[in-house]
Write an enzyme that holds these catalytic residues in place. Structure first.
Site, mmCIF file in Angstrom:
data_model
loop_
_atom_site.group_PDB
_atom_site.id
_atom_site.type_symbol
_atom_site.label_atom_id
_atom_site.label_comp_id
_atom_site.label_asym_id
_atom_site.label_seq_id
_atom_site.Cartn_x
_atom_site.Cartn_y
_atom_site.Cartn_z
ATOM 1 N N ASP A 46 0.864 -1.179 0.000
ATOM 2 C CA ASP A 46 0.000 0.000 0.000
ATOM 3 C C ASP A 46 0.903 1.233 0.000
ATOM 4 O OD1 ASP A 46 -1.633 2.131 0.593
ATOM 5 O OD2 ASP A 46 -2.845 1.025 2.057
ATOM 6 N N TYR A 135 -9.603 15.029 -8.232
ATOM 7 C CA TYR A 135 -8.694 14.060 -8.861
ATOM 8 C C TYR A 135 -7.505 14.783 -9.493
ATOM 9 C CZ TYR A 135 -6.830 10.898 -12.399
ATOM 10 O OH TYR A 135 -5.979 10.164 -13.186
ATOM 11 N N TRP A 160 -6.939 9.105 -21.173
ATOM 12 C CA TRP A 160 -7.992 8.244 -21.747
ATOM 13 C C TRP A 160 -7.517 6.798 -21.965
ATOM 14 C CZ3 TRP A 160 -11.490 10.982 -25.938
ATOM 15 C CH2 TRP A 160 -12.005 12.162 -25.418
HETATM 16 N N1 LIG Z 1 -7.414 5.467 -16.526
HETATM 17 C C1 LIG Z 1 -7.231 6.589 -17.209
HETATM 18 O O1 LIG Z 1 -7.993 6.923 -18.125
HETATM 19 C C2 LIG Z 1 -6.058 7.483 -16.880
HETATM 20 C C3 LIG Z 1 -5.974 8.715 -17.528
HETATM 21 C C4 LIG Z 1 -4.884 9.546 -17.233
HETATM 22 C C5 LIG Z 1 -3.924 9.140 -16.322
HETATM 23 N N2 LIG Z 1 -4.049 7.943 -15.705
HETATM 24 C C6 LIG Z 1 -3.014 7.579 -14.732
HETATM 25 O O2 LIG Z 1 -2.342 6.407 -15.180
HETATM 26 C C7 LIG Z 1 -2.001 5.585 -14.058
HETATM 27 C C8 LIG Z 1 -2.516 4.179 -14.283
HETATM 28 O O3 LIG Z 1 -3.906 4.235 -14.548
HETATM 29 P P1 LIG Z 1 -4.766 2.900 -14.696
HETATM 30 O O4 LIG Z 1 -5.934 3.246 -15.535
HETATM 31 O O5 LIG Z 1 -3.884 1.762 -15.041
HETATM 32 O O6 LIG Z 1 -5.256 2.742 -13.192
HETATM 33 P P2 LIG Z 1 -6.179 1.605 -12.549
HETATM 34 O O7 LIG Z 1 -6.559 0.595 -13.570
HETATM 35 O O8 LIG Z 1 -7.240 2.315 -11.788
HETATM 36 O O9 LIG Z 1 -5.168 0.918 -11.542
HETATM 37 C C9 LIG Z 1 -4.673 1.581 -10.439
HETATM 38 C C10 LIG Z 1 -4.199 0.543 -9.466
HETATM 39 O O10 LIG Z 1 -3.687 1.222 -8.323
HETATM 40 C C11 LIG Z 1 -4.036 0.434 -7.198
HETATM 41 N N3 LIG Z 1 -4.031 1.208 -5.974
HETATM 42 C C12 LIG Z 1 -4.985 2.059 -5.507
HETATM 43 N N4 LIG Z 1 -4.627 2.537 -4.312
HETATM 44 C C13 LIG Z 1 -3.431 1.988 -4.009
HETATM 45 C C14 LIG Z 1 -2.564 2.084 -2.895
HETATM 46 N N5 LIG Z 1 -2.869 2.836 -1.835
HETATM 47 N N6 LIG Z 1 -1.412 1.366 -2.910
HETATM 48 C C15 LIG Z 1 -1.100 0.578 -3.964
HETATM 49 N N7 LIG Z 1 -1.891 0.440 -5.041
HETATM 50 C C16 LIG Z 1 -3.045 1.141 -5.065
HETATM 51 C C17 LIG Z 1 -5.420 -0.060 -7.528
HETATM 52 O O11 LIG Z 1 -5.736 -1.158 -6.711
HETATM 53 P P3 LIG Z 1 -7.280 -1.458 -6.325
HETATM 54 O O12 LIG Z 1 -7.934 -1.858 -7.618
HETATM 55 O O13 LIG Z 1 -7.177 -2.536 -5.320
HETATM 56 O O14 LIG Z 1 -7.836 -0.168 -5.792
HETATM 57 C C18 LIG Z 1 -5.299 -0.402 -8.999
HETATM 58 O O15 LIG Z 1 -4.914 -1.736 -9.195
HETATM 59 C C19 LIG Z 1 -2.552 6.302 -12.831
HETATM 60 O O16 LIG Z 1 -1.549 7.089 -12.280
HETATM 61 C C20 LIG Z 1 -3.603 7.221 -13.400
HETATM 62 O O17 LIG Z 1 -3.796 8.358 -12.599
HETATM 63 C C21 LIG Z 1 -5.083 7.103 -15.971
#
Ligand SMILES: NC(=O)c1ccc[n+]([C@@H]2O[C@H](COP(=O)([O-])OP(=O)(O)OC[C@H]3O[C@@H](n4cnc5c(N)ncnc54)[C@H](OP(=O)(O)O)[C@@H]3O)[C@@H](O)[C@H]2O)c1
Length: 303
Positions: A46, A135, A160
């Site tokens: 975490d 966010y 996205w």
């Molecule tokens: N998704 C988008 O469209 C988007 C757009 C722009 C930027 N981003 C950035 O890109 C990155 C990756 O995005 P993604 O879409 O792959 O994210 P994601 O699918 O939401 O995955 C994020 C992961 O982080 C884990 N997590 C949450 N809280 C945590 C903690 N305290 N300690 C350790 N792990 C934790 C989550 O676990 P749980 O599932 O157990 O909560 C999840 O597995 C992030 O930084 C995000 O802000 C994403």
């Protein structure tokens, strides 16, 4: 302790390994010669616990840390403000502190939501951030912590993200299209969809060059090639899915974002300019349309 090109393998510790990008990255690194990935899910580490972060880093002593963990539910962040800041600001701060103490470079993912979205033509790395909601603010403050605490950092802003797993616009659209006759999509929000696998490819390319010992710390942008709207992306998703499945949906209706009444305000333009990544690392944007076809094939078990 940056690994040289001549060491046997670079150990890369990936946080958020169960998420869209984290999962894609660990899978890709596992197939990459000279790289030894160690993936940690939230349960395994975490990032909001400074002690856990320090202990695990001291135990594994990776060559690089890649933070793909995040609190990414934009509307939920308005209600869970403390949790969003704990994960998106304090987590990166813990990682940056531990990485700096052990001289481990930190790669950190951030978001287009650090901008207010008023520049229709898109944002460069040097443009002023002005996040609209919790966010975006939490992601911006996370970036700032990384900059302050670990000079050997690389922040990659992406936008996205879609993939065949997890929570994303593509899978929500598919779910809706199977159940509803009419779907609404915003035609006033511009951006560039980006597959999680494509982000993983970019991170691997960056890691490969970092292992040569080059000094390119700083902030970079990456997104898929071709600007579209949420409506345009939805059209492309439905057309791709219809090659495999008959859908309930008959009408895709273009609406404004305000018509959808989201809890959190969203940037009208999420377009990221990616020239710096190209000029520094030679990494080109991959068209999101071909990635979409590939992900749809994956959803239907064809890849
Ligand atoms: N998704 C988008 O469209 C988007 C757009 C722009 C930027 N981003 C950035 O890109 C990155 C990756 O995005 P993604 O879409 O792959 O994210 P994601 O699918 O939401 O995955 C994020 C992961 O982080 C884990 N997590 C949450 N809280 C945590 C903690 N305290 N300690 C350790 N792990 C934790 C989550 O676990 P749980 O599932 O157990 O909560 C999840 O597995 C992030 O930084 C995000 O802000 C994403």
């Amino acid at each position: 302790m940056v690994a040289s090109a001549y060491t046997t393998s670079a150990k890369v510790l990936v946080l958020g390994a169960a998420g869209q990008v984290g999962h894609a990255l660990v899978e890709l690194l596992e197939k990459s010669p000279g790289i030894e990935p160690i993936g940690f899910t939230r349960r395994q580490m975490d990032i909001t616990s400074a002690d856990a972060v320090r202990q695990q880093l001291e135990k594994h002593l990776p060559d690089y840390v890649v933070n793909c963990a995040g609190f990414n539910r934009v509307d939920a962040a308005e209600r869970q403000v403390d949790e969003a800041f704990a994960v998106n600001r304090d987590g990166p701060a813990n990682l940056a502190t531990a990485c700096a103490a052990l001289s481990i470079p930190l790669l950190h993912l951030s978001s287009d939501y650090v901008f207010d979205g008023h520049y229709a033509s898109g944002y460069s790395e040097g443009d002023d951030p002005a996040p609209l909601g919790t966010y975006g603010r939490s992601k911006w403050e996370g970036e700032e912590k990384v900059r302050q605490l670990q000079p050997q950092h690389l922040i990659l802003r992406v936008s996205w993200i879609f993939s065949a797993r997890g929570h994303n616009f593509l899978l929500r659209m598919l779910e809706q299209a199977r159940q509803e006759k009419e779907i609404e999509a915003a035609d006033d929000r511009r951006g560039c969809p980006t597959s999680a696998d494509d982000v993983a490819r970019v991170i691997l390319a960056i890691l490969r060059q970092l292992t040569c010992g080059i000094d390119v710390w700083g902030t970079y942008h990456y997104c898929g090639a071709e600007i579209t709207t949420r409506y345009g992306f939805s059209e492309a998703i439905l057309a791709a899915v219809r090659q495999y499945e008959e859908l309930e949906v008959e009408t895709l209706k273009a609406v404004s974002t305000a018509d959808l009444h989201p809890l959190a305000e969203r940037p009208a333009s999420s377009v990221l300019k990616c020239r710096k990544l190209l000029s520094t690392f030679g990494i080109r944007q991959r068209p999101w349309r071909s990635e979409l076809q590939r992900v749809i094939r994956e959803i239907y078990g064809e890849s």
